[in-house]
Design a protein around this motif. Structure first.
Motif, PDB file in Angstrom:
ATOM      1  N   SER A 132       0.820  -1.214   0.000  1.00 14.30           N
ATOM      2  CA  SER A 132       0.000   0.000   0.000  1.00 14.30           C
ATOM      3  C   SER A 132       0.853   1.263   0.000  1.00 14.30           C
ATOM      4  N   LEU A 133       2.141   1.123   0.285  1.00 13.29           N
ATOM      5  CA  LEU A 133       3.031   2.278   0.304  1.00 13.29           C
ATOM      6  C   LEU A 133       3.352   2.729  -1.114  1.00 13.29           C
ATOM      7  N   ASN A 134       3.547   4.025  -1.287  1.00 13.72           N
ATOM      8  CA  ASN A 134       3.957   4.506  -2.610  1.00 13.72           C
ATOM      9  C   ASN A 134       5.456   4.257  -2.770  1.00 13.72           C
ATOM     10  N   ALA A 135       5.977   4.532  -3.958  1.00 10.73           N
ATOM     11  CA  ALA A 135       7.378   4.232  -4.264  1.00 10.73           C
ATOM     12  C   ALA A 135       8.336   4.958  -3.322  1.00 10.73           C
ATOM     13  N   LYS A 136       8.037   6.205  -2.996  1.00  9.72           N
ATOM     14  CA  LYS A 136       8.906   6.980  -2.100  1.00  9.72           C
ATOM     15  C   LYS A 136       8.920   6.362  -0.698  1.00  9.72           C
ATOM     16  N   GLN A 137       7.753   5.974  -0.195  1.00  9.22           N
ATOM     17  CA  GLN A 137       7.666   5.368   1.127  1.00  9.22           C
ATOM     18  C   GLN A 137       8.398   4.025   1.154  1.00  9.22           C
ATOM     19  N   GLN A 138       8.224   3.225   0.099  1.00  9.57           N
ATOM     20  CA  GLN A 138       8.925   1.940   0.030  1.00  9.57           C
ATOM     21  C   GLN A 138      10.435   2.149   0.011  1.00  9.57           C
ATOM     22  N   ALA A 139      10.888   3.156  -0.731  1.00  8.15           N
ATOM     23  CA  ALA A 139      12.322   3.455  -0.780  1.00  8.15           C
ATOM     24  C   ALA A 139      12.841   3.845   0.598  1.00  8.15           C
ATOM     25  N   GLU A 140      12.032   4.600   1.345  1.00  5.60           N
ATOM     26  CA  GLU A 140      12.440   5.001   2.689  1.00  5.60           C
ATOM     27  C   GLU A 140      12.546   3.783   3.614  1.00  5.60           C
ATOM     28  N   VAL A 141      11.605   2.855   3.493  1.00  2.80           N
ATOM     29  CA  VAL A 141      11.667   1.622   4.292  1.00  2.80           C
ATOM     30  C   VAL A 141      12.930   0.845   3.933  1.00  2.80           C
ATOM     31  N   ARG A 142      13.201   0.686   2.645  1.00  4.93           N
ATOM     32  CA  ARG A 142      14.407  -0.045   2.213  1.00  4.93           C
ATOM     33  C   ARG A 142      15.670   0.646   2.715  1.00  4.93           C
TER      34      ARG A 142
END
Length: 155
Positions: A132-142
């Motif tokens: 459900s996260l957008n690409a920016k949020q996923q990148a921050e998690v990674r």
């Protein structure tokens, strides 16, 4: 490798990552003994608030994060089982002259069954939240996972 072993290892790895992240903020609480239900609820709210703020989550994403937290809490309860003092359980293994292998295997079986029973639900909730996260949020998690940053350290 047998499919159930792969699933179990995948579930365990997923659970370890998520629990490690979500319980990192509870470091201070563990220094003063195990958390009771009220303290656990308080810490859960703080973690959810912090993740929501750090990732700038939408209402839908917050709902998925709450669902993940519910599954993790259920997994934690299942892993704890009937034991109210895991340290005493471990101390009992070495209380005698010899290591109590039968009791250790019993504990292992109990924990493995709990992971197998609850693990797929935790993985599904984690996947739903991450997807459900957008690409920016996923990148921050990674980035946080890759750099071993402390998600919940105090500002």
């Amino acid at each position: 490798m047998k499919p159930w072993i792969k699933r179990s290892l995948t579930a365990f790895a997923g659970i370890a990552v998520v629990i490690g992240g979500l319980t990192a903020c509870a470091r201070d609480a563990h220094e003063h003994g195990p958390m009771d239900a009220a303290r656990m609820t308080e810490m859960r709210a703080k973690v959810i608030q912090r993740v929501t703020r750090e990732l700038d989550l939408t209402i839908e994403q917050q709902q998925k994060l709450n669902a993940l937290a519910d599954k993790l809490q259920a997994q934690h309860g299942a892993l704890m089982g009937q034991s109210t003092n895991p340290r005493a359980d471990m101390q009992a293994l070495v209380a005698g002259e010899k290591f109590d292998r039968a009791r250790a295997l019993g504990l292992l079986d109990e924990k493995t069954r709990a992971v197998q029973a609850q693990g797929p639900q935790v993985i599904a909730a984690l996947a739903d939240f991450y997807d459900s996260l957008n690409a920016k949020q996923q990148a921050e998690v990674r980035e946080h996972l890759g750099e071993r940053k402390r998600w919940f350290s105090r500002d």
